[in-house]
Motif scaffolding. Structure first.
Motif, PDB file in Angstrom:
ATOM      1  N   ARG A 163     -20.947  77.918  81.264  1.00 52.01           N
ATOM      2  CA  ARG A 163     -19.429  78.259  80.793  1.00 52.01           C
ATOM      3  C   ARG A 163     -18.515  77.157  80.936  1.00 52.01           C
ATOM      4  O   ARG A 163     -17.782  76.788  80.375  1.00 52.01           O
ATOM      5  CB  ARG A 163     -19.248  79.816  81.282  1.00 52.01           C
ATOM      6  N   ASP A 164     -18.685  76.917  82.325  1.00 52.14           N
ATOM      7  CA  ASP A 164     -17.757  75.736  82.734  1.00 52.14           C
ATOM      8  C   ASP A 164     -18.080  74.458  81.954  1.00 52.14           C
ATOM      9  O   ASP A 164     -17.013  73.913  81.548  1.00 52.14           O
ATOM     10  CB  ASP A 164     -18.039  75.392  84.198  1.00 52.14           C
ATOM     11  N   LEU A 165     -19.204  74.084  81.243  1.00 51.15           N
ATOM     12  CA  LEU A 165     -19.287  72.797  80.594  1.00 51.15           C
ATOM     13  C   LEU A 165     -18.567  73.160  79.236  1.00 51.15           C
ATOM     14  O   LEU A 165     -17.992  72.340  78.693  1.00 51.15           O
ATOM     15  CB  LEU A 165     -20.718  72.803  80.241  1.00 51.15           C
ATOM     16  N   LEU A 166     -18.949  74.650  78.859  1.00 49.77           N
ATOM     17  CA  LEU A 166     -18.427  74.759  77.550  1.00 49.77           C
ATOM     18  C   LEU A 166     -16.953  74.735  77.487  1.00 49.77           C
ATOM     19  O   LEU A 166     -16.137  74.245  76.569  1.00 49.77           O
ATOM     20  CB  LEU A 166     -18.880  76.073  77.059  1.00 49.77           C
ATOM     21  N   LEU A 167     -16.470  75.330  78.460  1.00 52.59           N
ATOM     22  CA  LEU A 167     -14.773  75.425  78.708  1.00 52.59           C
ATOM     23  C   LEU A 167     -13.938  73.926  78.916  1.00 52.59           C
ATOM     24  O   LEU A 167     -13.066  73.636  78.405  1.00 52.59           O
ATOM     25  CB  LEU A 167     -14.529  76.104  79.963  1.00 52.59           C
ATOM     26  N   ARG A 168     -14.942  73.070  79.495  1.00 48.86           N
ATOM     27  CA  ARG A 168     -14.626  71.490  79.567  1.00 48.86           C
ATOM     28  C   ARG A 168     -14.560  71.116  78.423  1.00 48.86           C
ATOM     29  O   ARG A 168     -13.550  70.192  77.948  1.00 48.86           O
ATOM     30  CB  ARG A 168     -15.660  70.831  80.565  1.00 48.86           C
ATOM     31  N   LYS A 169     -15.291  71.418  77.566  1.00 44.22           N
ATOM     32  CA  LYS A 169     -15.676  70.657  75.945  1.00 44.22           C
ATOM     33  C   LYS A 169     -14.421  71.057  75.327  1.00 44.22           C
ATOM     34  O   LYS A 169     -13.745  70.354  74.666  1.00 44.22           O
ATOM     35  CB  LYS A 169     -16.843  70.912  75.630  1.00 44.22           C
ATOM     36  N   ILE A 170     -13.923  72.612  75.569  1.00 44.67           N
ATOM     37  CA  ILE A 170     -12.835  73.071  74.760  1.00 44.67           C
ATOM     38  C   ILE A 170     -11.575  72.352  75.076  1.00 44.67           C
ATOM     39  O   ILE A 170     -10.889  71.758  74.253  1.00 44.67           O
ATOM     40  CB  ILE A 170     -12.902  74.441  74.870  1.00 44.67           C
ATOM     41  N   ARG A 171     -11.498  72.217  76.518  1.00 47.18           N
ATOM     42  CA  ARG A 171     -10.016  71.596  76.916  1.00 47.18           C
ATOM     43  C   ARG A 171     -10.181  70.176  76.389  1.00 47.18           C
ATOM     44  O   ARG A 171      -9.024  69.917  76.178  1.00 47.18           O
ATOM     45  CB  ARG A 171     -10.123  71.555  78.550  1.00 47.18           C
ATOM     46  N   LYS A 172     -11.133  69.465  76.267  1.00 52.23           N
ATOM     47  CA  LYS A 172     -11.198  68.043  76.096  1.00 52.23           C
ATOM     48  C   LYS A 172     -10.729  67.955  74.395  1.00 52.23           C
ATOM     49  O   LYS A 172      -9.903  67.325  74.065  1.00 52.23           O
ATOM     50  CB  LYS A 172     -12.527  67.306  76.032  1.00 52.23           C
ATOM     51  N   MET A 173     -11.415  68.930  73.637  1.00 51.11           N
ATOM     52  CA  MET A 173     -10.957  68.961  72.141  1.00 51.11           C
ATOM     53  C   MET A 173      -9.595  69.095  72.153  1.00 51.11           C
ATOM     54  O   MET A 173      -8.975  68.734  71.054  1.00 51.11           O
ATOM     55  CB  MET A 173     -11.854  70.121  71.558  1.00 51.11           C
ATOM     56  N   GLN A 174      -9.112  70.228  72.945  1.00 49.73           N
ATOM     57  CA  GLN A 174      -7.506  70.709  72.826  1.00 49.73           C
ATOM     58  C   GLN A 174      -6.829  69.276  73.056  1.00 49.73           C
ATOM     59  O   GLN A 174      -5.602  69.144  72.446  1.00 49.73           O
ATOM     60  CB  GLN A 174      -7.541  71.719  73.865  1.00 49.73           C
ATOM     61  N   LYS A 175      -7.034  68.614  74.152  1.00 52.28           N
ATOM     62  CA  LYS A 175      -6.429  67.487  74.640  1.00 52.28           C
ATOM     63  C   LYS A 175      -6.204  66.499  73.587  1.00 52.28           C
ATOM     64  O   LYS A 175      -5.196  65.795  73.372  1.00 52.28           O
ATOM     65  CB  LYS A 175      -7.065  67.151  75.854  1.00 52.28           C
ATOM     66  N   ASN A 176      -7.438  66.441  72.845  1.00 53.40           N
ATOM     67  CA  ASN A 176      -7.553  65.398  71.574  1.00 53.40           C
ATOM     68  C   ASN A 176      -7.155  65.739  70.156  1.00 53.40           C
ATOM     69  O   ASN A 176      -7.152  65.165  69.473  1.00 53.40           O
ATOM     70  CB  ASN A 176      -9.027  64.958  71.607  1.00 53.40           C
ATOM     71  N   GLY A 177      -6.485  67.052  70.329  1.00 54.06           N
ATOM     72  CA  GLY A 177      -6.000  67.651  69.142  1.00 54.06           C
ATOM     73  C   GLY A 177      -7.028  68.204  68.280  1.00 54.06           C
ATOM     74  O   GLY A 177      -6.722  68.228  66.840  1.00 54.06           O
ATOM     75  N   GLU A 178      -8.322  68.366  68.521  1.00 53.01           N
ATOM     76  CA  GLU A 178      -9.465  68.519  67.693  1.00 53.01           C
ATOM     77  C   GLU A 178      -9.641  70.151  67.771  1.00 53.01           C
ATOM     78  O   GLU A 178     -10.405  70.502  67.107  1.00 53.01           O
ATOM     79  CB  GLU A 178     -10.487  67.932  68.046  1.00 53.01           C
ATOM     80  N   TRP A 179      -8.894  71.124  68.335  1.00 50.29           N
ATOM     81  CA  TRP A 179      -9.039  72.326  68.312  1.00 50.29           C
ATOM     82  C   TRP A 179      -7.979  73.307  67.422  1.00 50.29           C
ATOM     83  O   TRP A 179      -6.935  72.935  67.492  1.00 50.29           O
ATOM     84  CB  TRP A 179      -8.784  72.800  69.933  1.00 50.29           C
TER      85      TRP A 179
END
Ligand code: NI
Length: 169
Positions: free
Chosen positions: A153-169
């Motif tokens: 879950r932590d890995l997935l949440l980290r991936k989501i945060r990264k996508m949000q940061k890059n404007g990909e979410w």
């Protein structure tokens, strides 16, 4: 009408839904909108909170428009029986590009109402059982990323945060 799909971390996705008490025209329109929105988003299952409606309704069509007999509407569903185990990859329209293996029962029986308010029971195995469990989880405010180990879950949440940061979410 196609409605916008709500994405994590919108709080509506983590809140238990309200049961449906009125089986009227408004409900039928909502169910039609759910199918339309699900198809538009290339999904095979959708729960009402995913279009911003906190009600106990989900639609499933594993055939993706190919077989009208596979269109399933579950109103106020409950799992009344489960058996066996499967561990397969899942995705979710509210968690784009996130996929992870989730442990689920292999066979489930669901009791639900149709759009007229009539109760029925339906059995599912393999992918259909998985869809039932994934969608009914949505109605209880549970996303599949909360059905995996804390580490994953932590890995997935980290991936989501990264996508949000890059404007990909
Ligand atoms: Ni989902």
């Amino acid at each position: 009408m196609i409605r916008e799909i709500v994405k994590y971390p919108d709080p509506i996705l983590q809140k238990p839904t309200e049961p449906v008490t009125e089986f009227n025209e408004e409900l039928r329109t909502l169910v039609d909108d759910m199918f339309e929105s699900m198809y538009a988003a290339q999904g095979i299952g959708l729960a009402a909170p995913q279009i911003g409606v906190s009600k106990r309704i989900t639609v499933i069509d594993l055939s993706f428009k190919k077989n009208p007999e596979e269109k399933i509407v579950l109103i106020n569903p409950e799992i009344i029986f489960k058996q066996g185990k499967q561990n397969e990859e899942e995705g979710c329209l509210s968690l784009p590009e996130i996929r992870e293996k989730v442990s689920r029962a292999e066979n489930v029986r669901v009791r639900a109402q149709n759009v007229k308010g009539e109760w029925f029971e339906i059995d599912g195995e393999e992918l259909l059982a998985r869809a039932f469990q994934h969608e009914i989880d949505h109605l209880d405010g549970i996303l599949f990323i909360f059905r995996v180990s804390a580490l994953k879950r932590d890995l997935l949440l980290r991936k989501i945060r990264k996508m949000q940061k890059n404007g990909e979410w």
